[in-house]
Scaffold this motif. Structure first.
Motif, PDB file in Angstrom:
ATOM      1  N   SER A 103       1.539  -9.778  -2.389  1.00 49.88           N
ATOM      2  CA  SER A 103       2.878  -9.719  -2.989  1.00 49.88           C
ATOM      3  C   SER A 103       3.753  -8.630  -2.381  1.00 49.88           C
ATOM      4  CB  SER A 103       2.774  -9.482  -4.506  1.00 49.88           C
ATOM      5  OG  SER A 103       2.010 -10.498  -5.126  1.00 49.88           O
ATOM      6  N   LEU A 104       3.175  -7.828  -1.501  1.00 49.47           N
ATOM      7  CA  LEU A 104       3.941  -6.748  -0.877  1.00 49.47           C
ATOM      8  C   LEU A 104       4.447  -7.222   0.476  1.00 49.47           C
ATOM      9  CD1 LEU A 104       4.821  -3.745  -1.108  1.00 49.47           C
ATOM     10  CD2 LEU A 104       2.781  -3.187   0.240  1.00 49.47           C
ATOM     11  N   TYR A 112       4.844   2.138   2.254  1.00 45.01           N
ATOM     12  CA  TYR A 112       3.690   2.209   1.346  1.00 45.01           C
ATOM     13  C   TYR A 112       2.589   3.070   1.950  1.00 45.01           C
ATOM     14  CZ  TYR A 112      -0.877   0.768  -0.447  1.00 45.01           C
ATOM     15  OH  TYR A 112      -2.170   0.770  -0.918  1.00 45.01           O
ATOM     16  N   TYR A 113       2.260   2.828   3.229  1.00 47.85           N
ATOM     17  CA  TYR A 113       1.225   3.619   3.891  1.00 47.85           C
ATOM     18  C   TYR A 113       1.611   5.099   3.892  1.00 47.85           C
ATOM     19  CZ  TYR A 113      -0.356  -0.880   5.829  1.00 47.85           C
ATOM     20  OH  TYR A 113      -0.801  -2.166   5.998  1.00 47.85           O
ATOM     21  N   ASN A 114       2.877   5.378   4.148  1.00 46.89           N
ATOM     22  CA  ASN A 114       3.350   6.753   4.171  1.00 46.89           C
ATOM     23  C   ASN A 114       3.167   7.409   2.801  1.00 46.89           C
ATOM     24  OD1 ASN A 114       4.978   8.974   5.553  1.00 46.89           O
ATOM     25  ND2 ASN A 114       6.253   8.575   3.748  1.00 46.89           N
ATOM     26  N   GLY A 115       3.510   6.666   1.747  1.00 45.42           N
ATOM     27  CA  GLY A 115       3.352   7.191   0.398  1.00 45.42           C
ATOM     28  C   GLY A 115       1.902   7.426   0.043  1.00 45.42           C
ATOM     29  N   MET A 116       1.030   6.508   0.444  1.00 49.27           N
ATOM     30  CA  MET A 116      -0.399   6.654   0.172  1.00 49.27           C
ATOM     31  C   MET A 116      -0.960   7.906   0.840  1.00 49.27           C
ATOM     32  SD  MET A 116      -3.553   4.125   1.263  1.00 49.27           S
ATOM     33  CE  MET A 116      -3.396   4.566   3.007  1.00 49.27           C
ATOM     34  N   ILE A 117      -0.620   8.104   2.113  1.00 50.25           N
ATOM     35  CA  ILE A 117      -1.099   9.283   2.832  1.00 50.25           C
ATOM     36  C   ILE A 117      -0.577  10.559   2.189  1.00 50.25           C
ATOM     37  CG2 ILE A 117      -0.860  10.571   4.996  1.00 50.25           C
ATOM     38  CD1 ILE A 117      -2.973   8.385   5.063  1.00 50.25           C
ATOM     39  N   ASN A 118       0.683  10.575   1.811  1.00 47.39           N
ATOM     40  CA  ASN A 118       1.240  11.766   1.182  1.00 47.39           C
ATOM     41  C   ASN A 118       0.589  12.047  -0.166  1.00 47.39           C
ATOM     42  OD1 ASN A 118       3.005  12.383   3.270  1.00 47.39           O
ATOM     43  ND2 ASN A 118       4.685  11.182   2.413  1.00 47.39           N
ATOM     44  N   ASN A 194      -9.159   1.347  -7.644  1.00 45.87           N
ATOM     45  CA  ASN A 194      -9.030   1.345  -9.104  1.00 45.87           C
ATOM     46  C   ASN A 194      -7.715   1.949  -9.560  1.00 45.87           C
ATOM     47  OD1 ASN A 194     -11.584   0.207  -9.421  1.00 45.87           O
ATOM     48  ND2 ASN A 194     -12.608   2.191  -9.554  1.00 45.87           N
ATOM     49  N   LEU A 195      -7.344   3.046  -8.941  1.00 43.45           N
ATOM     50  CA  LEU A 195      -6.132   3.752  -9.344  1.00 43.45           C
ATOM     51  C   LEU A 195      -4.878   2.935  -9.056  1.00 43.45           C
ATOM     52  CD1 LEU A 195      -4.918   6.419 -10.411  1.00 43.45           C
ATOM     53  CD2 LEU A 195      -4.812   7.183  -8.051  1.00 43.45           C
ATOM     54  N   PHE A 196      -4.760   2.443  -7.825  1.00 43.63           N
ATOM     55  CA  PHE A 196      -3.547   1.725  -7.425  1.00 43.63           C
ATOM     56  C   PHE A 196      -3.411   0.392  -8.149  1.00 43.63           C
ATOM     57  CE2 PHE A 196      -2.773   3.814  -2.985  1.00 43.63           C
ATOM     58  CZ  PHE A 196      -2.665   5.042  -3.621  1.00 43.63           C
ATOM     59  N   GLN A 197      -4.498  -0.362  -8.250  1.00 43.92           N
ATOM     60  CA  GLN A 197      -4.418  -1.666  -8.886  1.00 43.92           C
ATOM     61  C   GLN A 197      -4.154  -1.555 -10.380  1.00 43.92           C
ATOM     62  OE1 GLN A 197      -7.697  -4.301  -7.575  1.00 43.92           O
ATOM     63  NE2 GLN A 197      -7.705  -3.130  -5.655  1.00 43.92           N
ATOM     64  N   SER A 198      -4.695  -0.522 -11.016  1.00 46.30           N
ATOM     65  CA  SER A 198      -4.412  -0.307 -12.436  1.00 46.30           C
ATOM     66  C   SER A 198      -2.946   0.048 -12.636  1.00 46.30           C
ATOM     67  CB  SER A 198      -5.302   0.820 -12.996  1.00 46.30           C
ATOM     68  OG  SER A 198      -6.653   0.437 -13.007  1.00 46.30           O
ATOM     69  N   PHE A 199      -2.414   0.863 -11.720  1.00 46.35           N
ATOM     70  CA  PHE A 199      -1.005   1.244 -11.831  1.00 46.35           C
ATOM     71  C   PHE A 199      -0.101   0.024 -11.680  1.00 46.35           C
ATOM     72  CE2 PHE A 199       3.085   2.588 -10.201  1.00 46.35           C
ATOM     73  CZ  PHE A 199       3.398   3.675 -10.997  1.00 46.35           C
ATOM     74  N   ILE A 200      -0.400  -0.817 -10.711  1.00 45.09           N
ATOM     75  CA  ILE A 200       0.408  -2.021 -10.497  1.00 45.09           C
ATOM     76  C   ILE A 200       0.332  -2.938 -11.709  1.00 45.09           C
ATOM     77  CG2 ILE A 200       0.661  -4.110  -9.096  1.00 45.09           C
ATOM     78  CD1 ILE A 200      -0.426  -2.469  -6.722  1.00 45.09           C
ATOM     79  N   ASN A 206       3.853  -5.700 -10.064  1.00 47.55           N
ATOM     80  CA  ASN A 206       4.697  -5.621  -8.869  1.00 47.55           C
ATOM     81  C   ASN A 206       4.275  -4.432  -8.013  1.00 47.55           C
ATOM     82  OD1 ASN A 206       6.674  -5.565  -6.924  1.00 47.55           O
ATOM     83  ND2 ASN A 206       8.395  -5.526  -8.347  1.00 47.55           N
ATOM     84  N   PRO A 207       3.710  -4.658  -6.824  1.00 48.14           N
ATOM     85  CA  PRO A 207       3.258  -3.552  -5.977  1.00 48.14           C
ATOM     86  C   PRO A 207       4.392  -2.627  -5.537  1.00 48.14           C
ATOM     87  CG  PRO A 207       3.199  -5.611  -4.760  1.00 48.14           C
ATOM     88  CD  PRO A 207       3.442  -5.963  -6.197  1.00 48.14           C
ATOM     89  N   LYS A 208       5.626  -3.110  -5.590  1.00 50.11           N
ATOM     90  CA  LYS A 208       6.746  -2.252  -5.200  1.00 50.11           C
ATOM     91  C   LYS A 208       6.879  -1.064  -6.158  1.00 50.11           C
ATOM     92  CE  LYS A 208       9.664  -5.441  -2.580  1.00 50.11           C
ATOM     93  NZ  LYS A 208      11.025  -5.971  -2.381  1.00 50.11           N
TER      94      LYS A 208
END
Length: 216
Positions: A103-104, A112-118, A194-200, A206-208
């Motif tokens: 969906s992204l 997204y990659y930039n945010g994940m790394i940060n 677990n963290l990212f999918q729970s947040f979405i 919505n992954p955005k």
């Protein structure tokens, strides 16, 4: 919409595992600089051939100087630079999204990659002082299989505590990347999954929403 990715109390064991994974990454240069004799840099034309000859364990040592500079700085920016250079960012990022990855839009993946790394870098720079490392050693390397190659290591903290860390190293083009790290029974990427999918899921599926939160 939540402005940050929050971490509920039950996941604190994952946080410790993530922190130790990061500590292992940034402890590597302690051993590399102490055990490896200084050598002249290979000429640019020989760079590809040098990479082809190195082993996954050699890859972990080769990034030592870069990691040493980052660990000395203690800055989020330096942590992020090292992760971007040595982690298998696209694979880790898409895996963390699970089924939501479809969906992204591809155009949103770089931010997204930039945010994940940060996100990881901010956590690493915050937690680093809590786990001062006294020693890091590479203990073994497995044969390559369909997933990649496992490199085993042990980190010893100043407190005397020791932890075995298993790295999953994958070949990407003419070099290697860190795909995952296992500490005290947890794989680092399972924490992100677990963290990212729970947040979405908590934000309308919505992954955005995650992309926005990670980049604030």
């Amino acid at each position: 919409m939540m402005s940050t990715v929050t971490l509920p109390v039950p996941r604190q064991s994952y946080l410790r595992a993530l922190a130790l994974s990061c500590m292992a990454l940034f402890a590597i240069p302690v051993t590399a600089s102490a055990q490896a004799p200084a050598s002249k840099a290979a000429p640019p034309g020989d760079a590809v051939e040098v990479v082809r000859r190195e082993s996954p364990a050699g890859f972990m040592k080769r990034v030592g100087n870069e990691l040493l500079a980052a660990s000395r700085s203690g800055s989020t920016t330096q942590f992020a630079m090292v992760l971007n250079s040595n982690a298998d960012v696209p694979s880790i990022g898409l895996s963390a999204l699970g089924d939501y990855a479809r969906s992204l839009p591809k155009t949103d993946r770089p931010i997204y990659y930039n945010g994940m790394i940060n996100f990881i870098a901010r956590y690493a720079s915050k937690e680093a002082p809590k786990y001062p490392v006294a020693r890091f050693i590479v203990t073994a390397q497995s044969k390559e299989d369909a997933r990649g190659t496992y490199v085993d290591s042990r980190i010893t903290l100043v407190s005397g505590e020791s932890y075995d860390v298993r790295w999953l190293i994958v070949k990407r083009g003419n070099t290697y990347k860190v795909r995952d790290a296992q500490v005290i029974g947890f794989w680092m990427t399972s924490f992100l999954d677990n963290l990212f999918q729970s947040f979405i899921s908590d934000n309308g599926g919505n992954p955005k929403a995650l992309v926005v939160a990670l980049n604030r």
